[in-house]
Design an enzyme around this catalytic site. Sequence first.
Site: not given
Length: 210
Positions: A13, A88, A156, A167
């Site tokens: 994305k 989200r 990250r 996640r």
Amino acid sequence: MRLIFLGPPGAGKGTQAHRVAEGLGIPHISTGDMLRANIASGTALGREAATRMNAGELVPDALVISMLAERITAADAAAGFILDGFPRNLAQALALETSSVGTIDRVVLFIVDEDEIVRRIDGRRGCNQGHTYHLDDHPPSQPGVCDVDGEPLVQRPDDSEVVIRNRLKVYRRETEPLIDFYDERGLILEIKALGPVQHITRQILDAVRA
Ligand code: ADP
Ligand code: AMP
């Protein structure tokens, strides 16, 4: 044009939002990037967000919604924007829908299977200015160094395998219901997000301009 990019973490994305935003002359608004910028500059919001982000959990709605509301009403977003990573969950989608920002034109849904997601996240590296690479698919010219600003490339903290799994669980539980939410409103545009980056960009640009 007001667009939302929806899909699992690692679907591409951010990569596409950057390119499509440039093509359409509108800003790319990533709540993940905004939160990471807050962490980097040591703000109270960043301190509150960091523990949850590092565990792969969502940051509380109130914090994200007020941060986004401020950004989206800035002058550069008047003609449109691409939202990447927001909404989200349903609470965030309803907050957006009842805000004064105007109607969303399209929700671009990224379709990528789970093995590819894990492979993409595992190889993702970035600099602290938000430029993203992939060790195999899109390596920097010089290993470990950003082509754009010469900053070191790092992984990250939430891209570790354990956190990725969480996640994905959070995505399924909290974010996936938004597919039906936006489908009921006739906004979903499915994009098979496999293959060369530039082909996917072209597909998205052609579809949203149609
Ligand atoms: P998201 O914003 O959805 O989390 P990113 O845009 O950061 O995803 O992409 C995740 C990783 O996959 C990055 O390392 C990126 O370079 C890589 N990537 C993005 N698009 C593609 C693609 N079409 N093919 C292969 N790798 C990709
Ligand atoms: P991303 O950069 O979109 O992968 O987001 C990284 C992390 O930031 C997520 O795992 C969440 O912890 C947090 N985050 C980003 N956007 C939101 C949001 N809209 N609501 C809650 N948390 C968010």
